[in-house]
Structures are given as structure tokens and as C-alpha cells.
Design a protein around this motif. Sequence first.
Motif, PDB file in Angstrom:
ATOM      1  N   PHE A  10       0.854  -1.169   0.093  1.00 45.71           N
ATOM      2  CA  PHE A  10       0.052  -0.062   0.020  1.00 45.71           C
ATOM      3  C   PHE A  10       0.910   1.130   0.046  1.00 45.71           C
ATOM      4  N   GLN A  11       0.931   1.912  -1.273  1.00 44.63           N
ATOM      5  CA  GLN A  11       1.657   3.010  -1.265  1.00 44.63           C
ATOM      6  C   GLN A  11       1.163   4.279  -0.753  1.00 44.63           C
ATOM      7  N   GLN A  12       2.148   5.312  -0.180  1.00 41.51           N
ATOM      8  CA  GLN A  12       1.536   6.477   0.510  1.00 41.51           C
ATOM      9  C   GLN A  12       0.798   7.333  -0.715  1.00 41.51           C
ATOM     10  N   ASN A  13       1.471   7.381  -1.902  1.00 44.00           N
ATOM     11  CA  ASN A  13       0.932   7.948  -3.029  1.00 44.00           C
ATOM     12  C   ASN A  13       0.190   7.330  -4.113  1.00 44.00           C
ATOM     13  N   THR A  14      -0.641   7.872  -4.620  1.00 45.55           N
ATOM     14  CA  THR A  14      -1.483   6.861  -5.786  1.00 45.55           C
ATOM     15  C   THR A  14      -1.071   7.167  -7.159  1.00 45.55           C
ATOM     16  N   ASP A  15       0.234   7.428  -7.527  1.00 43.70           N
ATOM     17  CA  ASP A  15       0.626   7.717  -8.529  1.00 43.70           C
ATOM     18  C   ASP A  15       0.555   6.535  -9.486  1.00 43.70           C
ATOM     19  N   SER A  16       0.266   5.307  -9.000  1.00 45.12           N
ATOM     20  CA  SER A  16       0.206   4.158  -9.906  1.00 45.12           C
ATOM     21  C   SER A  16      -1.114   3.862 -10.623  1.00 45.12           C
ATOM     22  N   LEU A  17      -2.228   4.669  -9.917  1.00 44.19           N
ATOM     23  CA  LEU A  17      -3.631   4.545 -10.594  1.00 44.19           C
ATOM     24  C   LEU A  17      -3.474   5.563 -11.916  1.00 44.19           C
ATOM     25  N   THR A  18      -4.113   5.044 -12.811  1.00 44.56           N
ATOM     26  CA  THR A  18      -4.149   5.654 -14.152  1.00 44.56           C
ATOM     27  C   THR A  18      -5.327   6.744 -14.284  1.00 44.56           C
ATOM     28  N   PRO A  19      -4.750   7.870 -14.351  1.00 44.90           N
ATOM     29  CA  PRO A  19      -5.801   9.081 -14.287  1.00 44.90           C
ATOM     30  C   PRO A  19      -6.808   9.141 -15.280  1.00 44.90           C
ATOM     31  N   GLU A  20      -6.898   8.536 -16.535  1.00 47.01           N
ATOM     32  CA  GLU A  20      -7.979   8.480 -17.442  1.00 47.01           C
ATOM     33  C   GLU A  20      -9.081   7.341 -17.148  1.00 47.01           C
ATOM     34  N   PHE A  21      -8.579   6.201 -16.355  1.00 52.10           N
ATOM     35  CA  PHE A  21      -9.804   5.178 -16.185  1.00 52.10           C
ATOM     36  C   PHE A  21     -10.861   5.639 -15.208  1.00 52.10           C
ATOM     37  N   THR A  22     -11.842   4.941 -15.654  1.00 50.98           N
ATOM     38  CA  THR A  22     -12.873   5.185 -14.298  1.00 50.98           C
ATOM     39  C   THR A  22     -12.484   4.084 -13.280  1.00 50.98           C
ATOM     40  N   ILE A  23     -13.177   4.332 -12.067  1.00 51.51           N
ATOM     41  CA  ILE A  23     -12.923   3.202 -11.040  1.00 51.51           C
ATOM     42  C   ILE A  23     -13.102   1.936 -11.505  1.00 51.51           C
ATOM     43  N   LEU A  24     -14.160   1.657 -12.038  1.00 52.81           N
ATOM     44  CA  LEU A  24     -14.330   0.320 -12.370  1.00 52.81           C
ATOM     45  C   LEU A  24     -13.185  -0.204 -13.565  1.00 52.81           C
ATOM     46  N   GLN A  25     -12.718   0.685 -14.394  1.00 51.80           N
ATOM     47  CA  GLN A  25     -11.798   0.341 -15.214  1.00 51.80           C
ATOM     48  C   GLN A  25     -10.538   0.144 -14.449  1.00 51.80           C
ATOM     49  N   GLU A  26     -10.344   0.713 -13.448  1.00 51.91           N
ATOM     50  CA  GLU A  26      -9.053   0.573 -12.675  1.00 51.91           C
ATOM     51  C   GLU A  26      -9.054  -0.737 -12.155  1.00 51.91           C
ATOM     52  N   MET A  27     -10.142  -1.129 -11.514  1.00 53.23           N
ATOM     53  CA  MET A  27     -10.168  -2.361 -10.733  1.00 53.23           C
ATOM     54  C   MET A  27     -10.112  -3.432 -11.666  1.00 53.23           C
ATOM     55  N   GLN A  28     -10.789  -3.550 -12.760  1.00 49.93           N
ATOM     56  CA  GLN A  28     -10.732  -4.510 -14.195  1.00 49.93           C
ATOM     57  C   GLN A  28      -9.357  -4.837 -14.663  1.00 49.93           C
ATOM     58  N   ASN A  29      -8.647  -3.561 -14.701  1.00 51.26           N
ATOM     59  CA  ASN A  29      -7.283  -3.491 -15.120  1.00 51.26           C
ATOM     60  C   ASN A  29      -6.380  -4.322 -14.113  1.00 51.26           C
ATOM     61  N   ALA A  30      -6.550  -4.191 -12.782  1.00 55.56           N
ATOM     62  CA  ALA A  30      -5.736  -4.763 -11.784  1.00 55.56           C
ATOM     63  C   ALA A  30      -6.234  -6.232 -11.598  1.00 55.56           C
ATOM     64  N   PHE A  31      -7.328  -6.659 -11.829  1.00 53.54           N
ATOM     65  CA  PHE A  31      -7.942  -7.928 -11.721  1.00 53.54           C
ATOM     66  C   PHE A  31      -8.938  -8.436 -12.865  1.00 53.54           C
ATOM     67  N   PRO A  32      -8.135  -8.583 -13.903  1.00 56.73           N
ATOM     68  CA  PRO A  32      -8.817  -8.914 -15.237  1.00 56.73           C
ATOM     69  C   PRO A  32      -9.753 -10.161 -15.309  1.00 56.73           C
ATOM     70  N   HIS A  33      -9.460 -11.209 -14.336  1.00 60.65           N
ATOM     71  CA  HIS A  33     -10.255 -12.332 -14.350  1.00 60.65           C
ATOM     72  C   HIS A  33     -11.467 -12.173 -13.490  1.00 60.65           C
ATOM     73  N   ALA A  34     -11.506 -11.231 -12.826  1.00 63.59           N
ATOM     74  CA  ALA A  34     -12.775 -10.933 -11.837  1.00 63.59           C
ATOM     75  C   ALA A  34     -13.975 -10.663 -12.465  1.00 63.59           C
ATOM     76  N   LEU A  35     -15.460 -10.973 -12.219  1.00 66.80           N
ATOM     77  CA  LEU A  35     -16.485 -10.572 -12.858  1.00 66.80           C
ATOM     78  C   LEU A  35     -16.835  -9.266 -12.456  1.00 66.80           C
ATOM     79  N   GLU A  36     -17.508  -8.566 -13.222  1.00 64.54           N
ATOM     80  CA  GLU A  36     -17.780  -7.186 -13.120  1.00 64.54           C
ATOM     81  C   GLU A  36     -18.993  -7.140 -11.847  1.00 64.54           C
TER      82      GLU A  36
END
Length: 642
Positions: A397-423
Motif C-alpha cells: 500500500f503506497q503513500q501516494n497513488t501515482d500508480s493509478l491511471t488518471p483517465e480510467f474510471t474506478i471500475l476500469q481501474e479495478m478491472q485492469n488490476a483484476f482482469p479475471h474478476a467478474l464485473e
Amino acid sequence: MAILNVVQVRKEFADRVLFSDISFEVGPRDHIGLIGVNGCGKSTLIQMMQGHIRPDAGYISLSPQCTVACVEQLPQLSEDVTLYDFVLAAHEELLSWEKELNEIAHRLETAAEGERHRLIDRQYRLMERFQQEGGLTFRNMTRSALLGLGFTEEELSRPIVRFSGGQVAKAMLARAILRKADLLLLDEPTNNLDVAAICYLQDFLSGYKGAYVLVSHDRAFLDASVNRVLELENGHLIATKGNYTRHVELKMDERQIAARRYQQTLKEIKRIEGIIAQQRRWNQAHNFVTIASKEKQIERLKEGLAPPEKDPAAIHFHFRGAEPSGNEIIDVRDLGVSYGDKKVFQHADLLIWKGQTVCLVGANGCGKSTFLKVLTGQLMPTEGHFRLGAGVRLGYFQQNTDSLTPEFTILQEMQNAFPHALEGELRNYLGAFLFRGDDIYKRISTLSGGERARIKLLQLVLSGANVLLLDEPTNHFDIASCEVLERALEAFGGTILIVTHDRYLVERMADRVVLLEKDGFVEPEEDEGSVFDRLMVRPVQKQEKPAAENRNNYYLRQKEYKAALAAAKQEILKTERAIEDNEKAQAETEAAIEKAEARGAFEEMQQLCVALGQLQEKESLLYEALDAAENEKAKLEKEGEA
């Protein structure tokens, strides 16, 4: 008499009411903690007290004589303003008078006789006031405040935008202190501060003669710093006297009383409804009179009936079952990291065992976050090595959140991190972290620091890690979320390494507390006191001389006295030599200016004039230091005579 009054204030954004009918007052010596969940309107209320935001209803009045200073969460910083000038701006009035005095001096050179008399009169009156208000010392006071907060002489001329968040927070604190305001407004002042700076702020506030309103999620800091608590909850205000712990106790008692009263009223209504049903069965004329009377009684009870307010929405989660690992989790041997010629730390040795919770503390810039980056492979050490144990799966768990992709939506960010998870599965998890409905389509770039931190925490929860590396995990969370996180960590079956300045978290969670210094890790024995003591700089307090001392104590005191007196004399000699060197440098610079002027090298002459001004300013500081050293020597000699 109150210096600030908030009367039936209401504020809403779009279709959401932040709060309504908020009323309270701030007395001249009130030390108030303002708390509540993220997004409840704490920062908005602080800005309303400053006059930056107008209420939609009600009003806020400030005493005409009251001066206000604010330490904001996200200050506006300019690239061309140095650290020194940023803090010097605290003396706004003195700076304006100084500017006017300089203008008068220039105008006197060409003024006519009549105007000259008027300018001299204005100059005299303004100079008298300027001196009375500290005009001759405010620049040195600014420099001393910054040096006292840990800044170096070289850093004073660095642009303010080039400093870290913690350093900017300290600069804002210095500016607020120097304003000597009647009312301080502090919005999360401990964010990004290390323990030494937090203790400095805590000590300052404990002796503060004026009033302050403090927004904070640091529970230990609130307990030590406030005598009243205001909590924004469900759009309303809960006010109590005492510190944060007392507030929690009183609020819990009030909730229990309200819940009991509600249940008792429901039972009474049900009992009266039974009487009405019975009277209807008898179906006599006098029974209808009784029925009407009982129905009015029910109406009166229902008028005052309100269910107890629910606790504000908070995240709820638990870490997934951790896979087993070996007993030795992290083994660090003689580890060191350098950036060029600068050594961050060296000779670091640490062994963490399975199931331990280790809290890593230290001053800002000592390399705590750097150490975590080494463990996760983001950074290579420059010396030594480390080894991860068998079966270790790291979650970071990083102190800053630079690893998040600014142009992604919250759902897209989670799908990118866990591609095999169901929506649907991801939606459920996001709902548990307070991202509900259309919230999941918000872009990362539009989220607050707290919202981004919740996403990073959710990703950590779903990672399946059995070893957690947490870098300042409570920095962006409100108190309720901090408590949920702590409960989840207590129930976690794996190993935890936490970098934190949160003393409350350390007290609750730590099996071991380790301090990172330049020469490695320090872990005190149980009888050596708290590791935090090494991070706190406390003023030396004068000890009263006992009426009767034994010979050993007397000898020890005499030894300490002679050492202190010798140090004072040495300081005088050192300062006198520095003054002599400075005078020589001034003479050489003045000679160089004359030569440059003779050659017509005006650019060189200008640079030399700036250098001469700096030497003259340094000379005044040296004479102040000499005066202080001589006073210290005289005081010690007087004590020796006694």
C-alpha cells in the motif's frame, strides 16, 4: 465573549445537503477539534469561517478585533516564491510599512520643501510604529522559526514548490505561528509531518494563548490538543466538552439513551393500541370517548418519536485468508541506499518473523518509503542485500497513488488490476468501499486523496497477500475508516510491516517498533523507553537545586556546570572569530566593488553588492548570537556564585 459565532448555517452542493442548522461559538481560549467522515464538510466549514465560502442560510460573524490565520490542506503555491519569502508573508503589515518607508526615503531625495516636511512627519510616525510592532526583528524571527522546524540555511532560498508535502506543512505552520493570530484554523495539519514535527506542533498548541479550530483524524493528537469536540454527522453537529476520547464516551452514552428511549416509546404506543383494540370490542358509547383520548395520546408520542441516527456510512471489509509462509519473512543484512553522493541510510539489519506486526518510524526523509520500495523490487540497494522467506506474497500500500491511471474510471481501474474478476463481483467490493451506483464511473483524476486511497486499499485486500507493506495507511482516512482498517489488520493472519507516524495506530497494532536512522535500524529494549523519545527534541528544563545534596550529586552538578560554562566561553570565542572573518570578507567585497565601478563592470558590481548585503545580514545574526552567548555565560557565572 465569543470571537466567532456560527448561527444556523446551512450548506449544500448540487442536490446534496452537507449540513444544516449548524450553530456554535468559539471563545478566546477554546481549543476545538472538528471531526467527521470524509466528505462531511469539515474543510468547507473551515473555509466558511475564513470567509472564502458563503453559507446558503444562516451566518458566521467574526469579532472585528479578531485576527485569523489558517493552515490549509492544499495551499496555493507559486513557483517564484522561496521558502523564506513564503513564511515571511506572515508579516504582511510590517512588509507594507517597510515598503512605504523605502518609498518615502526615495521621494525625500527630490521632494520640494513643503512636501518634504509632510514626508518626514509621516516617516517618523510610521517608523515609530514599525519598531514597536517588531519591524527590526521580524526577518530574523522568520529565519529562526524555520531553522527551529528543521530547515537548513541553504533551503531558505529554495522555491517552495520544490519541497515535500511534509515540509510545506511545516512552512505553513511557521507562517501561522508568526502571525500571532487570535484564531488559528488548522485543516489536517499533521498530514505528512513526522513525529518530531507533530510533537513540536502539539507543544506549540498546548501553550497557545489564543483559540483554534483543528480538523484532524490523528486521535492521539486530538486527545492531547483539544478541550472541545465538534463532530459533523449526518448533516448535523454533535458538540461535547473534553478531548476526543471523552467525546466518544459521551456520544456512546447519548446513543444508548436515545435508543432506549425510542424502544420504550414504541412499546408504549403498542400498549395503548392494545387498549384501543379492546375498547372497540366492547363497543359502548363511553368506550369511544376512551378510544379518542388514547388516539390523541398516540399522536403526541409519535410527534416526538424519531429513530436513533445511524452511524455514517463506513467501509467494511476483511482481508482474504492468507496462504502459509515460512517462519523467516524478511531478512535484511547490511542494507544501504544512496542517491549519488547522498547516503539515505546504511548498515541496516532487520529480521521479521511470521505473524509479527512491525511499525517502522523515523524522521521525514530518513528512507522509510525507500526501504519499502527496495523490498518490493522498485529500487535496487547500493550496498548489502535482503531475502524474502519461502512462500512470501507481498501486498504493498503506497503513500501516494501515482500508480493509478488518471483517465480510467474506478471500475476500469479495478478491472485492469483484476482482469479475471467478474464485473458483478467487483461492483460488490466497490460498494463495500463506498463506491456505489454511478460512482464507479467517476474518473480517477476527479477523485479526492481519500477516495484514491480507498481504491488502493481495496486492491490490497483482493491481492491475496500474506505479508502487508503499508506506507502511511491512515494518512487519507477519516477516524471511522482508520478504526475499520485497524480491526481488519488485527484479524489478518499474516505478517505486517507498517511505516507510520500515527502514534495511536502504533500503540494499538505494534508487536515491535523499529526506528530507521542514517546508520540503520534501532530497536530499543523494553527498559530503554519509547523509540519515539529519540525522535522528539525537548527543551532542556532548568532543575531546581535541592536544599541538601549528597557528595556524589554535588560533584556531578559541578562537573556539568563547568562543562556548560566552558561551552559558553567557547561559543563566544567562535562567534568573535566568525565576526572578524565576516568583517574581512566585507572589506574585501567593498574593495572589489570599487574596482568593478572603476572598470565600469556594472553587472559584476551589482552581484558584489548583493553579496555584501548578505554579509551584512549575517553580521547582524552573528552579533545576536554573540549577545546570547555572553548572556548565557553571565547567567552561568551568577548561578556558580549562588
